[in-house]
Scaffold this motif. Structure first.
Motif, PDB file in Angstrom:
ATOM      1  N   VAL A   1     -13.961  -5.620  16.072  1.00  0.00           N
ATOM      2  CA  VAL A   1     -14.145  -5.656  14.623  1.00  0.00           C
ATOM      3  C   VAL A   1     -12.847  -6.074  13.947  1.00  0.00           C
ATOM      4  N   LEU A   2     -12.934  -7.069  13.099  1.00  0.00           N
ATOM      5  CA  LEU A   2     -11.738  -7.635  12.515  1.00  0.00           C
ATOM      6  C   LEU A   2     -11.849  -7.511  11.008  1.00  0.00           C
ATOM      7  N   ALA A   3     -11.452  -6.364  10.501  1.00  0.00           N
ATOM      8  CA  ALA A   3     -11.549  -6.171   9.054  1.00  0.00           C
ATOM      9  C   ALA A   3     -10.370  -6.857   8.411  1.00  0.00           C
ATOM     10  N   LYS A   4     -10.639  -7.538   7.335  1.00  0.00           N
ATOM     11  CA  LYS A   4      -9.486  -8.166   6.689  1.00  0.00           C
ATOM     12  C   LYS A   4      -8.792  -7.125   5.818  1.00  0.00           C
ATOM     13  N   CYS A   5      -7.481  -7.257   5.755  1.00  0.00           N
ATOM     14  CA  CYS A   5      -6.708  -6.357   4.915  1.00  0.00           C
ATOM     15  C   CYS A   5      -6.742  -6.938   3.532  1.00  0.00           C
ATOM     16  N   TYR A   6      -7.728  -6.537   2.762  1.00  0.00           N
ATOM     17  CA  TYR A   6      -7.919  -7.200   1.493  1.00  0.00           C
ATOM     18  C   TYR A   6      -7.352  -6.371   0.364  1.00  0.00           C
ATOM     19  N   GLY A   7      -6.659  -7.050  -0.518  1.00  0.00           N
ATOM     20  CA  GLY A   7      -6.102  -6.364  -1.680  1.00  0.00           C
ATOM     21  C   GLY A   7      -5.223  -5.190  -1.285  1.00  0.00           C
ATOM     22  N   GLY A   8      -4.640  -5.278  -0.094  1.00  0.00           N
ATOM     23  CA  GLY A   8      -3.706  -4.245   0.321  1.00  0.00           C
ATOM     24  C   GLY A   8      -4.348  -2.927   0.702  1.00  0.00           C
ATOM     25  N   ASP A   9      -5.648  -2.964   1.018  1.00  0.00           N
ATOM     26  CA  ASP A   9      -6.325  -1.717   1.394  1.00  0.00           C
ATOM     27  C   ASP A   9      -6.056  -1.393   2.860  1.00  0.00           C
ATOM     28  N   ILE A  10      -4.886  -0.832   3.087  1.00  0.00           N
ATOM     29  CA  ILE A  10      -4.458  -0.542   4.452  1.00  0.00           C
ATOM     30  C   ILE A  10      -5.183   0.705   4.970  1.00  0.00           C
ATOM     31  N   THR A  11      -5.457   1.619   4.039  1.00  0.00           N
ATOM     32  CA  THR A  11      -6.094   2.876   4.419  1.00  0.00           C
ATOM     33  C   THR A  11      -7.440   2.614   5.097  1.00  0.00           C
ATOM     34  N   ARG A  12      -8.162   1.671   4.532  1.00  0.00           N
ATOM     35  CA  ARG A  12      -9.465   1.336   5.087  1.00  0.00           C
ATOM     36  C   ARG A  12      -9.335   0.827   6.522  1.00  0.00           C
ATOM     37  N   LYS A  13      -8.356  -0.006   6.701  1.00  0.00           N
ATOM     38  CA  LYS A  13      -8.116  -0.556   8.030  1.00  0.00           C
ATOM     39  C   LYS A  13      -7.794   0.571   9.023  1.00  0.00           C
ATOM     40  N   LYS A  14      -6.957   1.503   8.557  1.00  0.00           N
ATOM     41  CA  LYS A  14      -6.599   2.613   9.444  1.00  0.00           C
ATOM     42  C   LYS A  14      -7.825   3.451   9.794  1.00  0.00           C
ATOM     43  N   LYS A  15      -8.655   3.664   8.767  1.00  0.00           N
ATOM     44  CA  LYS A  15      -9.861   4.453   9.007  1.00  0.00           C
ATOM     45  C   LYS A  15     -10.772   3.774  10.020  1.00  0.00           C
TER      46      LYS A  15
END
Lengths: 380, 602
Positions: free
Chosen positions: B554-568
C-alpha cells in the motif's frame, strides 16, 4: 535538531471545496457551498493566521502551498487576498515558492492573471490521464483537451513552473495506455510531474463500484516503466511519486520529507510545528465557527518523542531519492545509525536498496514496497 | 469370602454408537448402585471428551449387587471396554477378565464391522456371548431382521434374546436376568498362588496408581508383597477393594473370581501395564497369564506449541497424561521450522486425536502437529536395522538395502451397493484385495491387506463419505513388507523445511508432493524476492511452484503533510501482519503450516 534552516516556515492552506467530488478521492472537501460560505471561510483563515503572530516577532516563510479540495473554485480574488493577508503576518523570503492547485476545468485567463499578480509562481494541476475515457471513470470534470489548453493559459498568463499530476493503475488502463499518458503529459512541457498509483479507499464511490483494477504486478510494472520513461525524457525522480526537470523540485513538499516545520491553515489541515503534529477539524462549519468564536479547532495533536522522530525521519527520508545520510542522521539524533543500516543492507542484494558513502536509499523497485521495508527497518 | 457361584463377570461389547454406554448406565440404575440424582449421563465414561465423542476411551469397571428373580443376590462385575480399533489390545484384556459378554446390536442397524470384530475378540477369550437388541423404540428398528443377521452372520442363537431400549429403560431387567442365568460363574482356586490380570490402571494424585484387576487364582489382601510378572516390579499392597460406581470401597481381601483394585503408592502406570499378571512375591505362580503384550505405538507425530515459549508447559502436560496412559510415549525433538517439541507415539489415529485434543483443552495449549507417520523398518547396507518413526531420520537412499512398511489386515463391512465405490478407493491406497464374502443378502465383508500408512491419514473418513456412512471398518496389524519407499523433502528458497518432510511409496510421492507445493504457494505470502517451492527426492526435484516476489504494497501518498495518517497506515499494516515463522530466509504464517499439514483432510 535546531539548525539555521528552521528559521523558515512553510504554510499550507487547505481549501476544502470542490464542484464535484472525484470518485476515488477521500480527502476532506465539500461540494455544496455559496459565496457567503467562501467569504466566511476566508475570514476564518485570516483569523487563524493571527495565532502564529506573537508580538513583534515574525516568522519567515519560504514556501506557501494552497491545496484542496479545489483552490481554483475559491476564486482568484479570494486567493489573492489570502496571500496578501499572509504576507502581512509573515516575512516572505525573496525566493519564496508559492504554489496553488488548479483544476483544468476551473482555470481561465483571469484566474491565472490574478494569481500571478498575487505572487503565485508555481501551479499544480490535476490532469491525471490523457485518456478521456479514464478521466470519465475517475469522475473528473475535464477532458484532456481542456487540460492542454489550461496548461497553455497558465504558461502564457502565470508561470512556466507547472506541475502536473498523473494516475496509474486505473480501471481498464493498459501499459501502453499508461505510457501514452506519460508521454502526452511530457509533451505539455511541465517542470514537475507527480505520478500516483490509484489507491481504492473503502469509503469512496469508486470502491463501492468494485472496479476491476490492474493487479499489483502490473501496477508495479507501470510504475517502473514510468520511472524509466520519465528518466529518458529528462525528468529526475526525487521522491517515490515525484519527478522534475533539474532545479524544479517542490520546495514545499520537500519540507515534509525533511521534517522541517510547516503550519496548516484551514479545516482538515495538518501542521508540524514546535515538535508537534496536529490537525484541524474536518468540518468547514465547525472550523469557521470555532475560529471566529475563539475556540480550539484542533482535531488531533501528537507530541513527537525523540524515538518517534527517528522513525518519522527514516520513514520520510526513505521516500526520497537522497535517502538517509548517516552523518546527518547521527548529527540530528546523536545516536548511531548502525542498527538501521544493518537492516537496510539486507535489501541491497535484491536491488531494493543502495548503500554507499554513508548514504542509504531505496531504489524505485524498493520504493514500491517501501511500507514493508520501513516496517522492517523500524521494527513495527 | 464371596461365593463364587454368585459372581458374574461380564463386559458389554458393541459397534460404536449402538448404545453400549447407555445400557451400562441403565444396568447401574437398575441395581440401584447410583441414585437418579447422581446419575449424570453415562457414568462409566468419565472424561468430557469421551462424552462428547461418544467413545469410551479408558476401561472402567463397577461391581453391582443384583437381587435376581430367584431371590438370590449376585455380585455382577461389569467391565467396560474401549470401543475403537486403536484400543484392541486393551479390549482383549478387559474381555479376558470376564466369563461373558453382552453383545449390543442396534436393532435398526444390525450387524456391523465392529460387532463382528468385537464378537471375535470375545470368542477368542472363550466368553459366553449374549446378544441384546437395542433401540427398539426407534421407528426404523427391525429386531427380527437384526436377530436373523446375528444368527446367520455370527452363528449365535438370538431369537430369544432381549429386545430393549436402553435410552427409554425398556426391558433392562431381562438383560440382568440373562447375565445371571447364562454367564458362567468364575472358577479358580482361592488357595492357589495368586494370579490376577491387570485390565486397567489409573493414576490418582493422593494414593498413587490404582490398579484394576481380576483375580484368576489365589487371594490378594493388604500387606501382601506382590510382583508384576512382566515388569518385575514389586509392591506392598496398601489397600484393596471393590470398584463402585462412585468410588472405591476397601475390603479385607479379594479372591479367585473377583474384580477389584489395589493401591501401593505406585508412582507411574508404566509398571502396572494392562495385561500383566499380579502374583505374590513370596509364593509366585508358576507362569503368567497368557496374552500379555507391551503396548506398541503404531502412529507417530511431532507435537509443538504454536508459541515456542510454552514448551515446558507441553512437557508437563504430556507427563501428566502419561501418568494415566502408559501407551502414550514421547521424546523431545527439535525442528528448525517449529522449534522444540516432542515426537509422540500413539496406538492409532483416534488415540492421537484424543491426546491432541486433551492437550489443547485441558492444558490450554495451541499445538502444531506434524504429519503422522508409521514406523518403517530399514535394513541398511552395513547390515544394521533402523526403525524410522520420523522422516527426518530416514537413511540416505544409498545406504538402504531394503525398506519395509507395516501392513494392516482390513475388514470392511458394507451394503453391497457400495462395493463399487470401496474397491477403487482401496486400490488407490495400495490395498491388496483378499476376498469378499456375502454375510447375507444385504451385507458384504471385504478383506484387504493395506499399508498402515494409507489408513492413518483419512481412510476412515473417505470410506464413510463414499458409502453414505454405511460401511464400517476394522483393522489390525499384520506384517512388515518390503516397499519402494522414498523420503520427500520440501524446500523453500532452496532450504529444507524439516517439519514437512514425509515418507511415501514412490508412486504416491509425486502427487502428494505436487499438492503440498501448491498448498504452500497458496499460503505463503509474497516475500521481497521470488521463493521457489520445491519437493525433492534425494537431490532430484519432483515438483516445483514459485511464490512470486512482492512488487507493491500500500502506497499512501503523503498529502498536505499528513504524516500521522501515513504512520497509522504502517501501524495498521503491522496489526494485520500474521504471526510469522522464519524458515531460513522465508517468512511463513503459522496458518500456512497448518494448511499444509491438513492437506489430507480435503
Amino acid at each position: 535538531m535546531r539548525n539555521n534552516i528552521d528559521r523558515y516556515l512553510g504554510i499550507y492552506v487547505h481549501i476544502p471545496f470542490c464542484k464535484r467530488k472525484c470518485d476515488y478521492c477521500d480527502f476532506y472537501s465539500v461540494c455544496g457551498f455559496d459565496d457567503s460560505l467562501l467569504d466566511r471561510y476566508l475570514k476564518a483563515l485570516i483569523k487563524q493566521l493571527d495565532d502564529y503572530v506573537v508580538g513583534n516577532s515574525r516568522y519567515t516563510v519560504d514556501t506557501l502551498y494552497i491545496g484542496g479540495g479545489t483552490p481554483s473554485v475559491f476564486g482568484g480574488k479570494r486567493l489573492a487576498q489570502l496571500i496578501k493577508e499572509i504576507g502581512k503576518r509573515f516575512d516572505f523570503t525573496p525566493d519564496i515558492e508559492i504554489t496553488v492547485e488548479v483544476n483544468p476545468e476551473s482555470a481561465d485567463k483571469k484566474l491565472f492573471r490574478q494569481l500571478k499578480r498575487a505572487g503565485v509562481n508555481r501551479i499544480s494541476m490535476g490532469v491525471q490521464s490523457s485518456s478521456d475515457e479514464q478521466l470519465l471513470s475517475l469522475g473528473r470534470l475535464h477532458d484532456f483537451k481542456t487540460a492542454e489548453s489550461a496548461v497553455l493559459l497558465c504558461r502564457e498568463y502565470c508561470t512556466d513552473n507547472i506541475s502536473l499530476d498523473l494516475m496509474y493503475g486505473l480501471e481498464g488502463q493498459t501499459m501502453d495506455g499508461w505510457i501514452r499518458s506519460v508521454e502526452d503529459i511530457v509533451s505539455l512541457e511541465p517542470a514537475h510531474i507527480s505520478c500516483y498509483a490509484l489507491t481504492l479507499e473503502e469509503s469512496t464511490p469508486m470502491a463501492q463500484r468494485r472496479p476491476v483494477l490492474p493487479d499489483d504486478d502490473t501496477v508495479a510494472d507501470m510504475y517502473l516503466a514510468a520511472v524509466d520513461r520519465l528518466g529518458e525524457l529528462g525528468f529526475e525522480q526525487y521522491e517515490i511519486s515525484n519527478f522534475c526537470r533539474r532545479g524544479y523540485r517542490s520546495a514545499h513538499n520537500s519540507r515534509y520529507w525533511d521534517l522541517r516545520p510547516y503550519i496548516g491553515i484551514g479545516a482538515a489541515a495538518h501542521s508540524f510545528f514546535g515538535d508537534k503534529r496536529y490537525s484541524t477539524i474536518r468540518d468547514v462549519d465547525g472550523y469557521i465557527s470555532g475560529i471566529l468564536s475563539g475556540e480550539s479547532v484542533i482535531d488531533e495533536a501528537d507530541e513527537i518523542a525523540v524515538k518517534n522522530r527517528i522513525g518519522e525521519y527514516i520513514m520520510l527520508r526513505l521516500r526520497t531519492i537522497d535517502g538517509i545520510d548517516e552523518s546527518d542522521f547521527e548529527r540530528r539524533f546523536r545516536t548511531p545509525f548502525d542498527s538501521y543500516a544493518e537492516k537496510l543492507k539486507k535489501y541491497v542484494p535484491t536491488a531494493h536498496a543502495e548503500c554507499g558513502g554513508g548514504i542509504y536509499r531505496l531504489t524505485p523497485k524498493g520504493f514500491f514496497i517501501s511500507n514493508t521495508i520501513i516496517c522492517d527497518v523500524l521494527d513495527i | 469370602m464371596m461365593d463364587q457361584s454368585k459372581i458374574r463377570n461380564f463386559s458389554i461389547i458393541a459397534h460404536i454408537d449402538h448404545g453400549k454406554s447407555t445400557l451400562a448406565d441403565r444396568l447401574l440404575e437398575k441395581c440401584e448402585a447410583v441414585s437418579q440424582r447422581e446419575m449424570t449421563s453415562q457414568l462409566l465414561d468419565n472424561m468430557d471428551l469421551e462424552k462428547e465423542r461418544g467413545i469410551t476411551i479408558k476401561a472402567r469397571a463397577v461391581r453391582l449387587d443384583y437381587k435376581a428373580q430367584d431371590g438370590e443376590t449376585y455380585e455382577l462385575n461389569l467391565i467396560d471396554t474401549p470401543g475403537h480399533v486403536d484400543f484392541n489390545y486393551e479390549v482383549s484384556r478387559s474381555l479376558a477378565a470376564c466369563e461373558g459378554a453382552v453383545l449390543v446390536v442396534d436393532a435398526a442397524q444390525g450387524v456391523e464391522a465392529q460387532t463382528l470384530a468385537n464378537t471375535y475378540l470375545a470368542l477368542d477369550n472363550n466368553l459366553e456371548i449374549l446378544p441384546v437388541f437395542n433401540k427398539i423404540d426407534l421407528p426404523a428398528a427391525d429386531p427380527q431382521k437384526a436377530k436373523q443377521e446375528v444368527e446367520d452372520i455370527i452363528g449365535l442363537p438370538a431369537m430369544d434374546a432381549p429386545e430393549i431400549s436402553a435410552k427409554q429403560g425398556i426391558n433392562i431387567e431381562a438383560v440382568l436376568e440373562d447375565v445371571v442365568a447364562n454367564v458362567p460363574a468364575p472358577d479358580g482356586d482361592p488357595n492357589a498362588p495368586l494370579k490376577a490380570l491387570i485390565f486397567d490402571s489409573q493414576y490418582d494424585p493422593y494414593v498413587g496408581v490404582i490398579v484394576y484387576f481380576r483375580v484368576m487364582d489365589g487371594t490378594i489382601r493388604p500387606g501382601m508383597k506382590v510382583k508384576m510378572m512382566a515388569s518385575g516390579a514389586c509392591y506392598d499392597v496398601l489397600e484393596c477393594g471393590y470398584l463402585r460406581p462412585l468410588g472405591i470401597e476397601p475390603c479385607e481381601e479379594l479372591s479367585a473370581g473377583e474384580v477389584g483394585y489395589f493401591t501401593a503408592s505406585i508412582k507411574t502406570v508404566k509398571d502396572t501395564s494392562v495385561g500383566d499378571t499380579i502374583t505374590e512375591a513370596a509364593r509366585p505362580a508358576a507362569e503368567a497369564l497368557p496374552g500379555y503384550r507391551p503396548s506398541q505405538s503404531m502412529v507417530y507425530c511431532g507435537v509443538y506449541t504454536e508459541d515456542g515459549s510454552k514448551y515446558p508447559d507441553l512437557r508437563d502436560a504430556l507427563e501428566k497424561l502419561q501418568l494415566n496412559d502408559a501407551s502414550l510415549v514421547f521424546e523431545p525433538e527439535s525442528s528448525a521450522a517449529l522449534g522444540f517439541g516432542f515426537r509422540c507415539g500413539f496406538l492409532g489415529m483416534l488415540h492421537m486425536e484424543v491426546i491432541q485434543e486433551r492437550l489443547e483443552r485441558e492444558f490450554n495449549l495451541d499445538l502444531i502437529t506434524t504429519l503422522p507417520s508409521v514406523i518403517y523398518e530399514v535394513d541398511k547396507t552395513d547390515g544394521t536395522l533402523v526403525l524410522v518413526d520420523n522422516p527426518h531420520n530416514y537413511p540416505d537412499p544409498a545406504h538402504i538395502a531394503e525398506a519395509r512398511e507395516p501392513y494392516a489386515k482390513v475388514s470392511i463391512i458394507s451394503p453391497p451397493d457400495y462395493v463399487g465405490n470401496i474397491m477403487p478407493m482401496c486400490q488407490e491406497r495400495r490395498g491388496e484385495f483378499k476376498d469378499m464374502q456375502y454375510l447375507d443378502t444385504h451385507l458384504v465383508e471385504l478383506h484387504y491387506r493395506m499399508p498402515l500408512n494409507e489408513i492413518i491419514y483419512d481412510f476412515f473418513d473417505a470410506l464413510k463419505a463414499r458409502t453414505k456412512g454405511y460401511a464400517s471398518l476394522d483393522y489390525s496389524m499384520d506384517e512388515y513388507r518390503a516397499s519402494d519407499l522414498v523420503k520427500v523433502d520440501l524446500l523453500l528458497n532452496g532450504e529444507q523445511v524439516d517439519a514437512l518432510s514425509f515418507i511415501a511409496h514412490r508412486e504416491k510421492a509425486y502427487g502428494r508432493a505436487r499438492r503440498i507445493c501448491e498448498k504452500l504457494k497458496e499460503n505463503i505470502p509474497r516475500q521481497m524476492f521470488e521463493v521457489p517451492v520445491q519437493a525433492a527426492i534425494g537431490g532430484k526435484v519432483i515438483a516445483r511452484e514459485t511464490v512470486k516476489a512482492m512488487r507493491k504494497d500500500v502506497l499512501a501518498k503523503c498529502y498536505g503533510g499528513d504524516i500521522t495518517r501515513k504512520k497509522k497506515l504502517l501501524e495498521k499494516q503491522k496489526e494485520g501482519k500474521k504471526k510469522m515463522r522464519s524458515l531460513g530466509t522465508v517468512q511463513m504464517p503459522t496458518e500456512a503450516f497448518m494448511a499444509v499439514l491438513r492437506l489430507d483432510e480435503e
